[in-house]
Design a protein around this motif. Sequence first.
Motif, short mmCIF file in Angstrom:
data_model
loop_
_atom_site.label_atom_id
_atom_site.label_comp_id
_atom_site.label_asym_id
_atom_site.label_seq_id
_atom_site.Cartn_x
_atom_site.Cartn_y
_atom_site.Cartn_z
N ASP A 206 -25.47 14.40 -23.01
CA ASP A 206 -26.66 14.86 -23.71
C ASP A 206 -26.83 16.36 -23.51
N ASP A 207 -27.90 16.93 -24.02
CA ASP A 207 -28.13 18.37 -23.92
C ASP A 207 -28.19 18.88 -22.49
N ASN A 208 -28.53 18.01 -21.57
CA ASN A 208 -28.63 18.39 -20.17
C ASN A 208 -27.34 18.17 -19.38
N GLY A 209 -26.31 17.71 -20.08
CA GLY A 209 -25.03 17.50 -19.43
C GLY A 209 -24.87 16.13 -18.80
N LYS A 210 -25.84 15.26 -18.97
CA LYS A 210 -25.76 13.92 -18.41
C LYS A 210 -24.74 13.09 -19.21
N VAL A 211 -23.81 12.49 -18.49
CA VAL A 211 -22.78 11.68 -19.15
C VAL A 211 -23.40 10.36 -19.61
N LEU A 212 -23.30 10.09 -20.90
CA LEU A 212 -23.86 8.88 -21.48
C LEU A 212 -22.81 7.79 -21.69
N LYS A 213 -21.58 8.22 -21.99
CA LYS A 213 -20.48 7.27 -22.20
C LYS A 213 -19.17 8.04 -22.28
N LYS A 214 -18.09 7.31 -22.37
CA LYS A 214 -16.77 7.91 -22.57
C LYS A 214 -16.37 7.76 -24.05
N HIS A 215 -15.49 8.63 -24.48
CA HIS A 215 -14.94 8.50 -25.84
C HIS A 215 -13.43 8.71 -25.77
N SER A 216 -12.74 8.49 -26.86
CA SER A 216 -11.27 8.51 -26.82
C SER A 216 -10.65 9.69 -27.57
N GLY A 217 -11.45 10.70 -27.89
CA GLY A 217 -10.87 11.89 -28.54
C GLY A 217 -11.89 12.63 -29.37
N TYR A 218 -12.06 13.93 -29.12
CA TYR A 218 -13.09 14.72 -29.81
C TYR A 218 -12.86 14.79 -31.32
N TYR A 219 -11.61 14.67 -31.74
CA TYR A 219 -11.27 14.81 -33.16
C TYR A 219 -11.79 13.64 -34.00
N ARG A 220 -12.26 12.61 -33.34
CA ARG A 220 -12.82 11.45 -34.05
C ARG A 220 -14.26 11.67 -34.51
N PHE A 221 -14.82 12.83 -34.19
CA PHE A 221 -16.24 13.06 -34.44
C PHE A 221 -16.47 14.29 -35.31
N ILE A 223 -20.02 16.85 -36.69
CA ILE A 223 -21.42 17.16 -36.45
C ILE A 223 -22.31 16.29 -37.33
N GLY A 224 -23.36 15.72 -36.72
CA GLY A 224 -24.30 14.89 -37.46
C GLY A 224 -23.94 13.42 -37.48
N GLN A 225 -22.77 13.08 -36.97
CA GLN A 225 -22.32 11.68 -36.97
C GLN A 225 -23.17 10.84 -36.02
N ASN A 226 -23.57 9.68 -36.49
CA ASN A 226 -24.34 8.76 -35.66
C ASN A 226 -23.42 8.07 -34.65
N VAL A 227 -23.80 8.10 -33.37
CA VAL A 227 -22.99 7.44 -32.35
C VAL A 227 -23.85 6.42 -31.60
N LYS A 228 -23.25 5.35 -31.24
CA LYS A 228 -23.97 4.28 -30.53
C LYS A 228 -23.77 4.44 -29.03
N ILE A 229 -24.88 4.50 -28.31
CA ILE A 229 -24.84 4.58 -26.86
C ILE A 229 -25.26 3.21 -26.31
N GLY A 230 -24.35 2.54 -25.64
CA GLY A 230 -24.62 1.20 -25.13
C GLY A 230 -25.85 1.13 -24.23
N GLY A 231 -26.70 0.16 -24.49
CA GLY A 231 -27.88 -0.03 -23.67
C GLY A 231 -29.08 0.78 -24.10
N LEU A 232 -28.90 1.68 -25.08
CA LEU A 232 -30.02 2.51 -25.55
C LEU A 232 -30.35 2.14 -26.99
N ASP A 233 -31.64 1.96 -27.26
CA ASP A 233 -32.07 1.61 -28.61
C ASP A 233 -32.15 2.82 -29.53
N GLU A 234 -32.40 4.00 -28.95
CA GLU A 234 -32.56 5.19 -29.76
C GLU A 234 -31.22 5.64 -30.37
N LYS A 235 -31.31 6.22 -31.56
CA LYS A 235 -30.11 6.72 -32.22
C LYS A 235 -29.75 8.10 -31.69
#
Length: 331
Positions: A206-221, A223-235
Motif C-alpha cells: 500500500d502507500d505506506n509500504g505495508k505488504v498486502l500480498k505477493k504477485h508473480s510479475g510486475y508486467y502483469r499489471f 495503472i488503474g487495474q483492479n486487484v483482489k486482496i485476500g481477506g479484504l472487502d475493499e477494492k
Amino acid sequence: MKKILVGVSGGVDSLSAVLYFKNLNFEVFPYFLILSEKNLIEKEKVVQLYKDLGFKIIVEDRRDYFKEKIIDYFIKTYRDGRTPNPCAFCNRLVKFPLLVSKMKELGFEKFSTGHYIRVDRGFLYKGKDKKKDQSYYVSTVKKDDLKFFENSITSFLSKDEIKKFVSGNNVEIKVKESQDICFIKDNYVDFLNENGFFDEEGEMVDDNGKVLKKHSGYYRFTIGQNVKIGGLDEKYFVKKIIPLKNRIVVCKRDGLKVKEFLLTPLEIFSDERKDLKVKIRYRNEEVECEIEDFKGNIKVITKDYIYGVTPGQIGVLYRDDKVVLSGVIEK
C-alpha cells in the motif's frame, strides 16, 4: 482517371472506402500489408475478395519492419513498467508512412483508409460516427503524412450506414473484423512470456509500504487495474509500478484521482489553448482541461478529477471535433 491507393484489411470499413472511390470514378488500388501472422493467415481471403471485385490488389510483407517499430516498442514499454499503445504507434510509424511511401512510389497524389476520421486543410477531426470515431488512434500520425489523406465514406457515414452501402454493392465480407492487438494470439501476458518475461515473485504494497500480498510479475499489471486482496472487502487498484524492485503499489480508488499530468508531445496540429478537452484512453469520456508548457512537455490540468492516468498511454486534446494535439502520458 485519377488514381488512389487505399489501405485495406479485408474488413467492411476499408472495403467501403475502395467501393466509394470506385463509384467516384477513381482507379483504386487496394494495399494490403502483412504485419503479423494474423495478416498472413487472412491474406488469401483478402486477395481473393478484391480480385473477384476486379481490383489490382498490392500485397507487401512488412513483418520485419513491424517488429522493429512496434513489437520491440511494445516489449520495451512493458519492461519499463509502462503500458504501450501499439495501435496508435503503428499508425504513426508503420501504416500511414508505408501508405504514403507506396503512394509516392506509384506516382499517385492521394491515399485513403477505412478509418472513421476526417481531414480538412491539414487538421484532423472526428468521424461522423462518434461511437466508432478513430481520431484518438490517428492523432499520432504526422501532419506531413495526413496532408495526402483523401476523406472516404467512413468520414461521413455511421457504421450502420457503411454496412448498408457495402450490401448495396452486393459484396460479401469474408474476413472477420478484429478489435484485438493483431500480433497477440491469446493474451499479452503469454506473449510477453514468449519474449523474455518470466514469472518472479514480488511484493504488492500500500502507500505506506505495508505488504498486502505477493504477485508473480510486475508486467502483469497496469495503472488503474483492479486487484483482489485476500481477506479484504475493499477494492484496491494499481497506483504505481516499480520494475526494478518488481513491486506494485496499490491504493483505494480515491488514491488514483489526479487533476494534473504530463504529456510528451507527439503531434501538434493546432496552437489552440481554449475550450479544450482531453481523452486518456480510447473508451474514456473526454474531460474539460487547460494546458501549460512545462519543461518541453505539456502539463494538462483537468477541471474535474480523473482516474487511472497511465504512463505510456496516449493523451489526446480536442476542441470540439478537432484534434489539437497528441502525446505520450508521462506521469
